[in-house]
Design a protein around this motif. Structure first.
Motif, PDB file in Angstrom:
ATOM      1  N   GLN A 157      79.149  60.782  84.864  1.00  0.00           N
ATOM      2  CA  GLN A 157      77.986  61.471  84.315  1.00  0.00           C
ATOM      3  C   GLN A 157      77.923  62.932  84.756  1.00  0.00           C
ATOM      4  O   GLN A 157      78.520  63.330  85.759  1.00  0.00           O
ATOM      5  CB  GLN A 157      76.694  60.783  84.767  1.00  0.00           C
ATOM      6  CG  GLN A 157      76.418  59.445  84.124  1.00  0.00           C
ATOM      7  CD  GLN A 157      75.126  58.824  84.636  1.00  0.00           C
ATOM      8  OE1 GLN A 157      74.770  58.931  85.807  1.00  0.00           O
ATOM      9  NE2 GLN A 157      74.421  58.141  83.745  1.00  0.00           N
ATOM     10  N   VAL A 158      77.168  63.718  83.999  1.00  0.00           N
ATOM     11  CA  VAL A 158      76.696  65.020  84.448  1.00  0.00           C
ATOM     12  C   VAL A 158      75.228  64.826  84.799  1.00  0.00           C
ATOM     13  O   VAL A 158      74.425  64.434  83.941  1.00  0.00           O
ATOM     14  CB  VAL A 158      76.858  66.104  83.361  1.00  0.00           C
ATOM     15  CG1 VAL A 158      76.300  67.432  83.860  1.00  0.00           C
ATOM     16  CG2 VAL A 158      78.310  66.247  82.966  1.00  0.00           C
ATOM     17  N   ALA A 159      74.881  65.038  86.060  1.00  0.00           N
ATOM     18  CA  ALA A 159      73.554  64.683  86.551  1.00  0.00           C
ATOM     19  C   ALA A 159      72.850  65.880  87.166  1.00  0.00           C
ATOM     20  O   ALA A 159      73.429  66.609  87.977  1.00  0.00           O
ATOM     21  CB  ALA A 159      73.663  63.567  87.587  1.00  0.00           C
ATOM     22  N   ASN A 160      71.603  66.072  86.768  1.00  0.00           N
ATOM     23  CA  ASN A 160      70.764  67.118  87.350  1.00  0.00           C
ATOM     24  C   ASN A 160      69.819  66.508  88.367  1.00  0.00           C
ATOM     25  O   ASN A 160      69.261  65.425  88.140  1.00  0.00           O
ATOM     26  CB  ASN A 160      69.960  67.814  86.249  1.00  0.00           C
ATOM     27  CG  ASN A 160      68.928  68.780  86.821  1.00  0.00           C
ATOM     28  OD1 ASN A 160      67.831  68.366  87.198  1.00  0.00           O
ATOM     29  ND2 ASN A 160      69.280  70.043  86.885  1.00  0.00           N
ATOM     30  N   LEU A 161      69.626  67.206  89.474  1.00  0.00           N
ATOM     31  CA  LEU A 161      68.674  66.781  90.495  1.00  0.00           C
ATOM     32  C   LEU A 161      67.578  67.827  90.595  1.00  0.00           C
ATOM     33  O   LEU A 161      67.836  68.993  90.890  1.00  0.00           O
ATOM     34  CB  LEU A 161      69.365  66.609  91.847  1.00  0.00           C
ATOM     35  CG  LEU A 161      70.529  65.618  91.901  1.00  0.00           C
ATOM     36  CD1 LEU A 161      71.088  65.542  93.311  1.00  0.00           C
ATOM     37  CD2 LEU A 161      70.092  64.233  91.429  1.00  0.00           C
ATOM     38  N   GLY A 162      66.337  67.405  90.358  1.00  0.00           N
ATOM     39  CA  GLY A 162      65.213  68.313  90.381  1.00  0.00           C
ATOM     40  C   GLY A 162      64.705  68.595  91.782  1.00  0.00           C
ATOM     41  O   GLY A 162      65.147  68.010  92.773  1.00  0.00           O
ATOM     42  N   GLU A 205      69.493  73.341  88.637  1.00  0.00           N
ATOM     43  CA  GLU A 205      68.842  74.271  87.707  1.00  0.00           C
ATOM     44  C   GLU A 205      69.076  75.738  88.052  1.00  0.00           C
ATOM     45  O   GLU A 205      69.218  76.582  87.158  1.00  0.00           O
ATOM     46  CB  GLU A 205      67.339  73.977  87.696  1.00  0.00           C
ATOM     47  CG  GLU A 205      66.501  74.938  86.897  1.00  0.00           C
ATOM     48  CD  GLU A 205      65.017  74.691  87.093  1.00  0.00           C
ATOM     49  OE1 GLU A 205      64.250  75.664  87.034  1.00  0.00           O
ATOM     50  OE2 GLU A 205      64.619  73.532  87.321  1.00  0.00           O
ATOM     51  N   ASN A 206      69.131  76.055  89.334  1.00  0.00           N
ATOM     52  CA  ASN A 206      69.251  77.458  89.725  1.00  0.00           C
ATOM     53  C   ASN A 206      70.649  78.040  89.466  1.00  0.00           C
ATOM     54  O   ASN A 206      70.868  79.224  89.675  1.00  0.00           O
ATOM     55  CB  ASN A 206      68.862  77.654  91.195  1.00  0.00           C
ATOM     56  CG  ASN A 206      69.567  76.703  92.134  1.00  0.00           C
ATOM     57  OD1 ASN A 206      69.566  75.500  91.926  1.00  0.00           O
ATOM     58  ND2 ASN A 206      70.163  77.231  93.181  1.00  0.00           N
ATOM     59  N   GLY A 207      71.596  77.202  88.968  1.00  0.00           N
ATOM     60  CA  GLY A 207      72.834  77.775  88.476  1.00  0.00           C
ATOM     61  C   GLY A 207      74.125  77.302  89.080  1.00  0.00           C
ATOM     62  O   GLY A 207      74.941  78.114  89.521  1.00  0.00           O
TER      63      GLY A 207
END
Length: 219
Positions: free
Chosen positions: A19-24, A46-48
């Motif tokens: 997966q490609v996973a984002n962590l908030g 999110e910050n890049g």
């Protein structure tokens, strides 16, 4: 084990190989530290950055390489840093498979509120990139403590705070339970060891049904 670690450990188990996973921001940023060894994926912040790993040791951390909570992370081989504009574009355009977000409230219809509280008659601090993530991500996992400091349920029938995303949450993870949301129905999938379904009902405002495969959470 404190509440935040319980939630982060359980949230990490939802991530899958490839997966490609984002962590908030908040609890979700810690999930990378508890990722199962069998799972290899691309972490996004999110910050890049794409391709970061667990928290480095104090002696090896680089203050310029951080997650959404400004905490140091390890940039893995093949990882990439980018502008915030590029990162937000990836979030909006479907490049992220799954996002783990912190929340102030969630409800039985899959709505999430995670950006604002009212102080001195004003809503703040601001919605940020979570709005983009709830729009552009295939699966949203909400993480939060089950109740507030007064013991009131944060798993609502209907969110009372301004929404971040509508009908987007697929899974809710607290320190007490794991729920799935399917066709507007809240389904209790797991309970913390030692707790009963009645215990969860006592602290949950939302209406839910119990999965036929209900089991204890494993951490």
């Amino acid at each position: 084990m404190d509440v935040r670690e319980i939630i982060a450990r359980r949230a990490a188990q939802e991530l899958e190989d490839g997966q490609v996973a984002n962590l908030g921001f908040g609890i979700p940023t810690q999930a990378v530290n508890y990722l199962p060894e069998s799972v290899t994926l691309i972490m996004h912040t999110e910050n890049g950055a794409f391709g970061f790993g667990a928290r480095p040791s104090y002696n090896t951390c680089n203050s310029d390489i951080t997650n959404a909570g400004s905490e140091p992370v390890t940039l893995l081989n093949g990882g990439a840093c980018m502008s915030l504009a590029t990162s937000l574009g990836a979030m909006r355009n479907g490049y992220i498979d799954v996002t783990i977000l912190g929340a102030l409230e969630v409800d039985q219809e899959g709505n999430i509120a995670n950006w604002a509280v009212k102080r001195n008659g004003m809503w703040w601090p601001g919605i940020g990139g979570a709005m983009d993530l709830t729009y552009g991500t295939k699966k949203i996992i909400a993480t939060l403590q089950h109740t507030d400091k007064k013991g009131n349920s944060k798993i609502k029938k209907h969110c009372e705070l301004p929404l971040t995303g509508k009908g987007c949450v697929k899974t809710i993870i607290t320190e007490k339970a794991v729920f799935d949301i399917d066709a507007g129905q809240l389904i209790l999938r797991e309970v913390y060891p030692g707790l009963s379904v009645q215990d969860i009902q006592n602290i949950t405002e939302a209406e839910f049904i119990v999965s036929s495969t209900l089991k204890e959470m494993t951490l």
